[in-house]
Design an enzyme around this catalytic site. Structure first.
Site, mmCIF file in Angstrom:
data_model
loop_
_atom_site.group_PDB
_atom_site.id
_atom_site.type_symbol
_atom_site.label_atom_id
_atom_site.label_comp_id
_atom_site.label_asym_id
_atom_site.label_seq_id
_atom_site.Cartn_x
_atom_site.Cartn_y
_atom_site.Cartn_z
ATOM 1 N N GLU A 8 0.818 -1.220 0.000
ATOM 2 C CA GLU A 8 0.000 0.000 0.000
ATOM 3 C C GLU A 8 0.850 1.268 0.000
ATOM 4 O O GLU A 8 0.527 2.243 -0.687
ATOM 5 C CB GLU A 8 -0.961 0.001 1.195
ATOM 6 N N HIS A 57 -12.053 -4.072 8.292
ATOM 7 C CA HIS A 57 -12.551 -3.894 6.926
ATOM 8 C C HIS A 57 -13.826 -3.051 6.903
ATOM 9 O O HIS A 57 -14.595 -3.127 5.955
ATOM 10 C CB HIS A 57 -12.871 -5.250 6.278
#
Ligand SMILES: Cc1ncc(C[n+]2csc(CCOP(=O)(O)OP(=O)(O)O)c2C)c(N)n1
Length: 698
Positions: free
Chosen positions: A490, A559
Site C-alpha cells: 500500500e 474492513h
C-alpha cells in the site's frame, strides 16, 4: 489475458546467488587520465564542487553556532544535518547525470542539492541559463553560467534560511530542497520517505519513453524501513517490459542517527547483499569505495549506461562516513571511537583528490588553498545575501498548498489513439439508471481515452477488476501499460503514484479498503499531501487514490472503518465521497482532471445501487459544491456516502409520523467543504445533525 501458468513443480535443487562485488574498482586520477576516462579540467570541476559543498556545510555550522553573523541580531533556526566527509558521493553521482535525470535526496541533502544544480548548470545553454536566472542580476559576472552558479547557491542557502527567494520559497527549509528545473525531485525528512517517490518517477520515465534515469539517494538507516522493501520489490517486478531506470544509491555512513549498521541494527555486513532478495541478478548490486569521487563517478557511469539499456533497477552501496555529528548539536562521540573517526578522516575525499591533482601537476598546495578560499568567499557572499532575503509573511501561509489548475482544456494532445478493444457500453435500464460501479468504470474509461497519461493500478485491478470488479474489462481495452496489478504494497502504491504524478503521468491508484491506508500513512500524510506545499508550490500532483469503505457488511474492525476524517486532516489533499451514481461519475472525472492529490472514497454497498447517469454526456461536478438531497424546514442533516440512504428514509418517516421536515445536505466533497450551503441550510432550519459511519471517538 492470462500470460503465465504457475504449475506445481517440486524438483529438488538449490538457489544459487551470484557474488556481489565489493570495492572492485580502485581508481587513481593518473590511471583515469591516462585511460582517457577523465580530463584534468573535469577533475578540477569535481574538486571545486566538493569544496563548495564543504564550505556550504561549514557555513551552516558557523551560522548555527554564531561564528558567522550575517547581520546584527541574526538567529539561525532549522535543521543542520551536515554532509562533511560524504562529498565524494554527491559530486561523483551528479557529475555523470544529465540535467534532466532525476534525483531524490535525504534530510542530509545540502550536498546533493548543491551538486545537482551545479552540474546541471554546467550543461545549460544560454537560453536555459537565462530561464534559470530569471530576474537575478547578471551584470557583475563574467558569464551567465557564473551568475547561475551563484544564484543556485543563493537559492539553496535562502531555502535553508526559510526565505521567499529560496528554491521552495522557504516552505521546505534545509531538509526539503527541490528544484524541478534541474531534476531535483526533492529531499525528504522522513527516513526512507523518497524510496517510492523515486520508484514512481522511474516508472513514469519508462512509460513516457524518456531517456532519463532516477537516482534515489538514501541513507543506510533508510534501508531498514519497510518502504525500502516495497520500493525495491516494486522496481524489480517481472511485469515491466524493460528494467526500471532507477538506482538506489545507499550512502552508508555507518550510522543511522547513532545506531550502527554493522554489528548492531542489521544482521549483515554489506547492505548491497539485500539486492539478492529482489531479482536474479541481485539488482546488479555492488559496494563501492565512497570516499573517492573517482570511484563513485566510475560506478555511476556504468550504472547510467545500464539503466538506459533497460537493465535496472540497480543497488549501489557506498561506504562513506560523516565527519561531524548527526547534526550540529551531536558531537558524534557517544557512539564513535576516536580511532574510528581518525581512520575515516584519513580517507577524506577532498584531500585525496587534492593530493592527486597536486601529484599530477594540475595544482600546487597554494592553488588548492586559493581554490578553497574562492569557494569560502562565494559561500560567504551568497549567505549574506540569503540572510538578508525576504521572510515569508503570515498572509501567504497557505500559498502553494493547492494548485489552481486542471487538465480540463488539454484538447486532443493526449487522446488515446489505439484501443485494444472497443470500450464496453454500460447499459442503462428503462429509467436511464445504471449501476454505481459501472458509473465509476465509465468515468475511468472516458478519462483514460481522453488522456493517455491516466494510468490505473492497484492490487488485483487488472484481470480480476479489483475486489469489487469495478475496473473489470479495462485491461482488455487499454492493456497492461495503462492498467496493471501491483504487489500488496500500500505504501508503495501511494508513493509511486506521487512520483509518477511529479514526472508527467496522472495516476489513478486503488487501495482496496480504506482500512489499508493505515499502511500508507507516511506516503499519504507526509509525502502526497505535503509535497507541493513544501516544494514551494512549484509542481502539480495530479494523483487520484481511489479507495472503498464498507461498514455494514459484517467484515469486522479491519474492513469496516470510515477513516476519511484522518485524511481530511492533512492539508494538501482533497477528499471526495460521493453518494450517487451520477455524482460518482462526475466527481471522479473532476478528480482525475484536478492537478491536486485526491482521496476518492467509494462505498462498497453503493456499488450495486442504481442511479440516473446521462448517456454520452461528458459532465464533471465541481468540488466544494454540496447537493441538497432533500429539502426541508425544521432540521438540517449533513450526511454522505451510503448512510445518506438511511437518512433519507428516516426523513420520510419523520415527515409522515411526526410532521418534522428534514433537509438533507450531501457535501459530496469533505475537502473542500461547502460550508456556505451547509450554513445556509442551518440558518434556515436552526438545527444541525451530522450523520456518518465514522467512529464517535476523537
Ligand atoms: C521515519 C523516521 N524515523 C526517524 C527519524 C529521525 N531521524 C532523522 S535522521 C535519522 C537517521 C537516518 O539515518 P540514515 O538513513 O542512515 O541517514 P544519515 O542520517 O546517516 O545520513 C533519524 C533516525 C526520521 N526523520 N524519520
Amino acid at each position: 489475458m492470462k500470460e503465465i501458468n504457475v504449475l506445481p513443480e517440486y524438483n529438488p535443487g538449490e538457489i544459487n546467488f551470484n557474488p556481489i562485488p565489493l570495492f572492485q574498482y580502485r581508481a587513481s586520477l593518473k590511471d583515469e587520465v591516462s585511460k582517457g576516462k577523465i580530463t584534468i579540467d573535469e577533475a578540477l570541476k569535481l574538486y571545486r564542487a566538493m569544496l563548495l559543498i564543504r564550505n556550504f556545510e561549514f557555513m551552516v555550522v558557523d551560522l548555527s553556532t554564531g561564528n558567522f553573523v550575517p547581520y546584527d541580531g541574526f538567529k539561525f533556526i532549522g535543521a543542520t544535518h551536515l554532509y562533511v566527509g560524504e562529498e565524494a558521493n554527491a559530486v561523483g553521482i551528479m557529475s555523470v547525470l544529465n540535467k534532466d535525470d532525476y534525483i531524490t535526496s535525504t534530510h542530509r541533502g545540502h550536498g546533493h542539492s548543491v551538486a545537482k544544480g551545479l552540474f546541471a548548470i554546467y550543461q545549460m545553454d544560454d537560453n536555459q541559463l537565462k530561464k534559470f536566472l530569471g530576474d537575478w542580476p547578471t551584470d557583475n559576472y563574467g558569464s551567465l553560467r557564473e551568475a547561475a552558479i551563484d544564484y543556485h547557491l543563493f537559492q539553496a542557502m535562502a531555502e535553508l534560511l526559510g526565505k521567499e527567494e529560496g528554491y521552495c520559497h522557504g516552505r521546505g527549509g534545509g531538509m526539503h530542497i527541490a528544484d524541478f528545473y534541474t531534476g531535483n525531485l526533492g529531499a525528504n525528512a522522513i527516513v526512507g520517505g523518497s524510496f517510492a517517490i523515486a520508484t514512481g518517477a522511474a516508472m513514469a520515465v519508462q512509460k513516457q519513453g524518456l531517456d532519463r534515469i532516477v537516482v534515489c539517494i538514501i541513507g543506510d538507516g533508510a534501508m531498514n524501513n519497510g518502504i525500502a522493501h516495497e520500493a525495491m520489490n516494486w522496481a524489480s517486478q517481472r511485469q515491466w517490459k524493460k528494467g526500471l531506470p532507477i538506482v538506489y544509491y545507499i550512502e552508508n555512513n555507518q550510522y543511522g542517527m547513532t545506531g550502527q549498521q554493522r554489528g548492531e541494527v542489521t544482521g549483515i555486513d554489506y547492505l548491497s547483499q539485500r539486492g539478492a532478495g529482489y531479482n536474479n541478478v541481485n539488482m546488479h548490486a555492488e559496494t563501492i569505495w565512497g570516499m573517492n569521487v573517482l570511484t563513485v563517478r566510475e560506478a555511476m557511469l556504468r550504472v547510467r549506461e545500464r539503466l538506459l539499456n533497460g537493465e535496472g533497477p540497480i543497488l549501489v552501496e557506498s561506504m562513506t562516513y560523516r565527519f561531524l555529528g548527526h547534526n550540529y548539536k551531536d558531537k558524534g562521540v557517544a557512539y564513535r571511537s576516536e580511532e574510528e573517526k581518525k581512520a575515516w578522516m584519513n580517507e577524506d575525499p577532498v584531500t585525496r583528490l587534492k593530493n592527486e591533482l597536486i601529484e599530477m601537476g594540475a595544482l600546487t598546495e597554494r592553488d588548492a588553498e586559493h581554490e578553497n578560499e574562492i569557494a569560502r568567499k562565494k559561500i560567504e557572499e551568497i549567505t549574506k545575501k540569503a540572510a538578508n532575503a525576504t521572510d515569508p509573511v503570515p498572509k501567504d501561509m497557505y500559498r502553494g498548498l493547492y494548485a489552481e489548475t486542471t487538465s480540463d482544456n488539454i484538447g486532443e494532445e493526449y487522446r488515446t489513439k489505439n484501443l485494444l478493444k472497443k470500450p464496453r457500453k454500460y447499459t442503462r435500464d428503462s429509467e436511464g439508471k445504471m449501476l454505481f460501479r459501472h458509473a465509476v468504470a465509465e468515468a475511468l474509461t472516458e478519462e483514460m481515452i481522453r488522456d493517455k497519461r491516466v494510468i490505473v493500478y492497484g492490487e488485483d485491478v487488472a484481470d480480476y477488476g479489483g475486489a469489487y470488479q469495478v475496473t473489470l474489462g479495462l485491461l482488455d481495452i487499454f492493456g497492461r501499460e495503462r492498467i496493471f496489478n501491483t504487489p500488496i504494497s500500500e505504501a508503495a502504491i501511494v508513493g509511486t503514484g506521487l512520483g509518477a504524478a511529479m514526472v508527467g503521468l496522472r495516476p489513478v491508484v486503488e487501495i482496496m479498503y480504506i482500512d489499508f491506508i493505515l499502511l500508507a500513512m507516511d506516503q499519504l500524510g507526509n509525502q502526497v499531501a505535503k509535497a507541493r506545499f513544501m516544494f514551494g508550490g512549484k509542481m502539480t500532483i495530479p494523483l487520484v487514490i481511489r479507495t472503498t469503505i464498507g461498514g455494514g457488511k459484517g467484515y469486522a474492525g479491519q474492513h469496516s472503518q470510515s477513516l476519511e476524517a484522518i485524511v481530511a486532516h492533512f492539508p494538501g489533499i482533497k477528499v471526495v465521497i460521493p453518494s450517487t451514481a451520477y455524482d460518482v461519475k462526475g466527481l471522479l472525472k473532476t478528480a482525475i482532471r484536478d492537478d491536486n492529490p485526491v482521496l476518492f472514497i467509494e462505498h462498497q454497498m453503493l456499488y450495486v445501487d442504481k442511479g440516473e447517469v446521462p448517456e454520452g454526456v461528458d459532465y464533471t461536478i465541481p468540488f466544494g459544491e454540496a447537493r441538497i438531497a432533500r429539502e426541508g424546514r425544521d432540521i438540517t442533516v449533513v450526511a454522505y456516502s451510503n448512510i445518506i440512504k438511511n437518512v433519507l428514509s428516516a426523513a420520510e418517516i419523520l415527515e409522515k409520523e411526526d410532521g418534522v421536515s428534514v433537509e438533507v445536505v450531501d457535501p459530496r466533497t469533505l475537502v473542500p467543504l461547502d460550508i456556505d450551503t451547509i450554513a445556509k441550510s442551518v440558518n434556515k432550519t436552526g438545527r444541525a445533525v451530522v450523520v456518518n459511519q465514522a467512529p464517535y471517538t476523537g
